[in-house]
Each structure stands twice: as C-alpha cells, then as structure tokens.
Scaffold this motif. Structure first.
Motif, PDB file in Angstrom:
ATOM      1  N   LEU B  86       0.832  -1.214   0.000  1.00 30.88           N
ATOM      2  CA  LEU B  86       0.000   0.000   0.000  1.00 30.88           C
ATOM      3  C   LEU B  86       0.863   1.259   0.000  1.00 30.88           C
ATOM      4  O   LEU B  86       1.925   1.302   0.612  1.00 30.88           O
ATOM      5  N   GLU B  90      -3.160   5.094   0.399  1.00 27.90           N
ATOM      6  CA  GLU B  90      -3.946   3.851   0.463  1.00 27.90           C
ATOM      7  C   GLU B  90      -3.987   3.296   1.886  1.00 27.90           C
ATOM      8  O   GLU B  90      -4.985   2.722   2.311  1.00 27.90           O
ATOM      9  N   THR B  91      -2.876   3.481   2.597  1.00 31.11           N
ATOM     10  CA  THR B  91      -2.822   3.025   3.986  1.00 31.11           C
ATOM     11  C   THR B  91      -3.869   3.777   4.816  1.00 31.11           C
ATOM     12  O   THR B  91      -4.627   3.177   5.585  1.00 31.11           O
ATOM     13  N   TYR B  94      -7.310   2.592   3.909  1.00 31.58           N
ATOM     14  CA  TYR B  94      -7.597   1.279   4.523  1.00 31.58           C
ATOM     15  C   TYR B  94      -8.024   1.454   5.980  1.00 31.58           C
ATOM     16  O   TYR B  94      -9.045   0.905   6.414  1.00 31.58           O
ATOM     17  N   VAL B  95      -7.262   2.242   6.723  1.00 33.31           N
ATOM     18  CA  VAL B  95      -7.589   2.449   8.139  1.00 33.31           C
ATOM     19  C   VAL B  95      -8.948   3.137   8.274  1.00 33.31           C
ATOM     20  O   VAL B  95      -9.772   2.754   9.112  1.00 33.31           O
TER      21      VAL B  95
END
Ligand SMILES: Nc1ncnc2c1ncn2[C@@H]1O[C@H](COP(=O)(O)OP(=O)(O)O)[C@@H](O)[C@H]1O
Ligand SMILES: [Mg+2]
Lengths: 258, 236
Positions: B86, B90-91, B94-95
């Motif tokens: 990621l 993107e990280t 995601y979170v």
C-alpha cells in the motif's frame, strides 16, 4: 450493525487479496501451471484416440497440484506474516475484533486461490474446447469442486498456523491433504482390518477431511454430469467441515497475544 | 476518560517469569495531555498493548468512557509497520475503511491529515520507502483519521528529528485545544515537560510518581530528566 460487521471483514479480505495476488511467486506458480496444462496438448497427441481423456485427466491433476501448492504457500503464511511484520497492530488496534480479522484473512486468501483456479480453469476449458469443440460441464463442476477443496484446506492451514510456524503448518496441511485423498482406500482397508486397526482407521476416515468427495476426474473423463444428490451432499460437507475448522481456528486465535 | 486499575502482567520467558506490571493504576482525565514515562523495558508498551486488547492482563481492569469508545480512540503503536503493497494514501484509506468511514469523507480527510503531519508530498509513496520519521508521521495520521476523542500513542517521538518533534508538540497542543485527551508513552523526557498536564513515572511495574510536571519539580531548579533519574534510583 450486522452490515458494518461484515463490511469490516470485507475490507480486510480485499486488502489480503490485494496483498497476496501481487506476489511474484504466485504469478510464477500460475504461469508455470499454465505451461503444464498446455503441455497436456503434447502428451495428448502421443496416445491416439485417447487424446481428450489424457488431456483432461492430466490437466485436472496438474491444476489440483498447483492449487495445493498455492494454498499451502499463501494460506499458512498470511496470518503469521502479519504478526512477524507487525502489520497486525495496524488492524487490530482499530474497531476490529479478532474474529473479523481472522475471517477477513480467510476470505482474502479464498479470493486469491479462487482467482488462481479460475485462470487455470479457463485455460483448461479452452484447451478442451480447442481439442474437441465441446464445452465440458463436468469439467466446470470439477474446477468448482477443486476450489471448494482448497477453500477447505485453507481453513485447515489457517487453523494450524495459529498453533505452529508456517512451515510446519504447511507440512501438516499437505499430509492431511494426502490422507484426505486416500480416504476411500483408508475406508476399504478398514473394512478388512482386525478390530483395533479398523477402529483407528475409522477414526481417521471420519475425523479427517474426505477430499475424495471433491474428486470428479472420472466424471470428467467419462463425460458424466454429477447427480444432483452428490452435488448437494458435497456442498453441505464443504460448508460444514470448513465452518468447523474456522470456528476451531477462531477459538485459538481469540486467545493469542501479540 | 481512561482508568487503569491494579493491572498486573507476567511474561513467561525462557529465563523465567518476568512480572512486568504489578498493580499498576492510573487515571487520565478528559482533556488532559498525559505523559507515561519510563525507562526502556519498564512495561509502557505492554500497558498500551493491554489497553488495545493485543495482550491480556493477568489481573486488573481498564475502563474507557465516552460514546462508542473503541470507535473514538486513535492508536499509534511503537515502531509502526505498514503493508508493503500500500501507498501512504492507500494506507490511510484502509484504516479509514476499518472505522467504517465513507469513502468520500476519507478522501476529503486524507489530504488534510497528510498536511498536518507534513507528508503531503508523499501521498503516492509506497510505505516501504518511508524513513523512520516518516513512518512515525504516517502512524500519527492513521491515529487521527477517525477524529478520536482519546489518543493513545506509544513512543510517538521516537525517530523524529528536532523539527519533527516540534511539529508533533504543536499538533498535540492543537488537539488539546479541541478538547481531545492524549495519553502517550515516552522515554524521551526533554520534550514532554512543556506539553503535559500530567505525567506518571513507571518503574518496577508501578507508578512511583504522578502529577503535574511543574508541581512535581516545584521550586527546585531540576529538569524533569534529573527529577526522573532521582526518583528511579531512589526506588531501586
Ligand atoms: N511478548 C513478550 N514476551 C515476553 N516478554 C516480553 C514480551 N513483551 C515484552 N516483554 C518484556 O517485558 C518488558 C517490558 O517491555 P515493554 O513493555 O516493551 O517496555 P517499554 O515499552 O517500557 O520499553 C521487557 O523486559 C520485555 O523484554
Ligand atoms: Mg515500548
């Protein structure tokens, strides 16, 4: 509430899918499998008249072997890798339960194995079409059954990987896969054995997964559609056994510390 | 806001048992910036992991008050690690999705957070290419994505350069102004004196000293660091 619960599982599953599908080793395995399946064309042209049967039998066996390798390789590593690389902290410190994490990982791996199976399966069906100009329904069933089989084995590998290191859980899963495919022979031997041995073999037969239920190679080769009763018992068996493995794995995972 | 009562934790190592926490109790009040101080290996991370549910306490109780408390906590773990596949944005995305935040809201929030932590130029950088300090910044951003009421940060200053520390302190004070509660662990004392309303010193598994840093130091001309060393050696 329930919708959100499953949405979180979906987010984790998709992330796991994205992570595992980009793996170079996975690409090579699928690529190699494609070559092997295509090589069936050569093998087929050696034995006159039997072409199609050889191609089908050979292709399905090759697919199963490669899918097993992929399952062992991905399924037993994914959770361990999260712990090893400490990425598990990123996910588990959010409003995510252990159950959601575990199931998310499971479904993510299933997406990856199913994708691999569909790529190989599409090649295989094309090959049959190319050779015999038929679309083989039993072959399609056989591919779906193989996916069920590796999904069951994924649940097994995932469960074992909560107890042991990835290499040992891969080895155990592999052994159980072998036993699972020998289940018919085990049952036959059991019937002819002395009482004590019969008892042990019966336990093995009923306790371990009976993977021969997912074997449709003969049906494919002799172009027989599997009867409806067999279809639904296999589906029920798959769901029941897999659910049991997932529950056992979850129970172990719930008490793990990170 | 966060109450820890008689927390005990023993690890069973090959060398033998290690009683890391022995009846640890403390309370963080709403709106406070709380510094959880201790030498390396005293059990700060262990405490934070128990709060996060990653480890299980042998004994004791943790209460967090507030609506949907778990949804309203921002965690930052020690030495943060991210998924290699990621990118930075993107990280965060995601979170955000793990919190169940809608995609559109996440997309609005990400640039704001990246600006706040000074990573606006690294949105498209794969996380494996980040330096230690940048990881720390990204981790701080992930802790803020859900607009938390309570922040629990494990060694947030670790690996930051002086500028990074200054940025962090500014951010903490800004969050305090918004009424957030911040609990953070650190073994670096130089910076905490100015930003903490309350500090607690963890030593041998217990809190040996707790209070407002200015009051603790009183009229003595000691720095917090000197005070800390004095207390820790007295208690050995
Ligand atoms: N999972 C574990 N198993 C065994 N010992 C551990 C584990 N985690 C931490 N410890 C030990 O507990 C002690 C406290 O560790 P930690 O909480 O990381 O301290 P700190 O964060 O204050 O530096 C250390 O001595 C460490 O070796
Ligand atoms: Mg620590």
């Amino acid at each position: 509430m329930i919708k959100k619960y499953f949405k979180t599982i979906g987010v984790i599953a998709l992330n796991t899918f994205r992570e595992t599908i980009r793996d170079r080793i996975l690409y090579s395995l699928i690529g190699f499998a494609a070559l092997v399946i295509a090589a069936g064309l050569l093998a087929g042209s050696v034995s006159l008249g039997q072409d199609l049967r050889v191609i089908e039998s050979f292709g399905l066996t090759a697919m199963l072997i490669f899918l097993l390798i992929i399952t062992l390789f991905v399924g037993t590593q994914v959770v361990w890798r999260e712990v090893e690389r400490k990425t598990i902290y990123l996910t588990l410190t959010k409003p995510v339960t252990r159950d959601q994490f575990y199931l998310g990982k499971y479904f993510g791996i299933c997406l990856t194995t199913a994708t691999s199976a569909l790529i190989m399966g599409a090649m295989f069906l094309l090959e049959i079409y190319f050779k015999a100009h038929i679309f083989s329904v039993p072959a399609l069933f056989s591919i779906i059954w193989m996916i069920f089989e590796v999904w069951l084995l994924t649940a097994l590998g995932l469960m074992l990987s909560t107890f042991t290191a990835p290499l040992s859980s891969a080895i155990y899963t592999f052994c159980l896969a072998l036993i699972g495919h020998a289940s018919t022979s085990i049952w036959q031997i059991a019937q002819k054995s002395p009482a004590a041995l019969k008892y042990i073999l019966d336990v093995i037969y009923y306790l371990f997964p009976n993977l021969e239920k997912f074997n449709l190679r003969n049906e494919v080769v002799y172009a027989i559609n599997p009867p409806f009763s067999q279809v639904w018992t296999t589906v029920v068996y798959f769901i029941g056994y897999t659910a049991l493995l997932l529950v056992l794995g979850l129970m172990a995972f719930r008490s793990d510390e990170f | 806001m966060l109450k820890i009562k008689s927390l005990s934790k023993t690890f069973y190592q090959t060398k033998g048992e290690k009683n890391v926490l022995k009846n640890l109790s403390l309370e963080v009040k709403k709106g406070q910036v709380f510094g959880f101080l201790g030498l390396n290996g005293e059990g700060k991370t262990t405490t934070v992991k128990i709060i996060a549910g990653l480890l299980f306490a042998d004994k004791g109780k943790i209460t967090i008050t507030g609506d949907n408390s778990r949804e309203k906590i921002g965690f930052m773990s020690e030495n943060p690690h991210f998924y290699d596949h990621l990118k930075v944005n993107e990280t965060l995305s995601y979170v955000g999705e793990l919190f169940g935040i809608e995609k559109e809201k996440i997309n609005i929030k990400i640039p704001e957070l990246l600006k706040l932590v000074g990573l606006e130029k690294s949105a498209e950088t794969p996380t494996k290419k980040l330096s230690k300090g940048m990881r720390q910044r990204l981790s701080f951003a992930t802790a803020l994505i859900n607009d938390p009421e309570l922040l629990i940060l494990d060694e947030p200053l670790d690996g930051l350069d002086p500028l990074g520390r200054l940025d962090f302190k500014k951010a903490i004070l800004a969050l305090k102004k918004q009424g957030k509660t911040i609990f953070f662990s650190t073994h670096i004392l130089a910076d905490v004196e100015e930003i903490c309303d309350e500090v607690a010193i963890l030593h041998n598994g217990k809190i040996i000293e707790q209070g407002n840093p200015k009051k603790l130091l009183g009229r003595s001309k000691k720095t917090l660091e000197e005070f800390f060393v004095e207390k820790v050696t007295q208690n050995d």
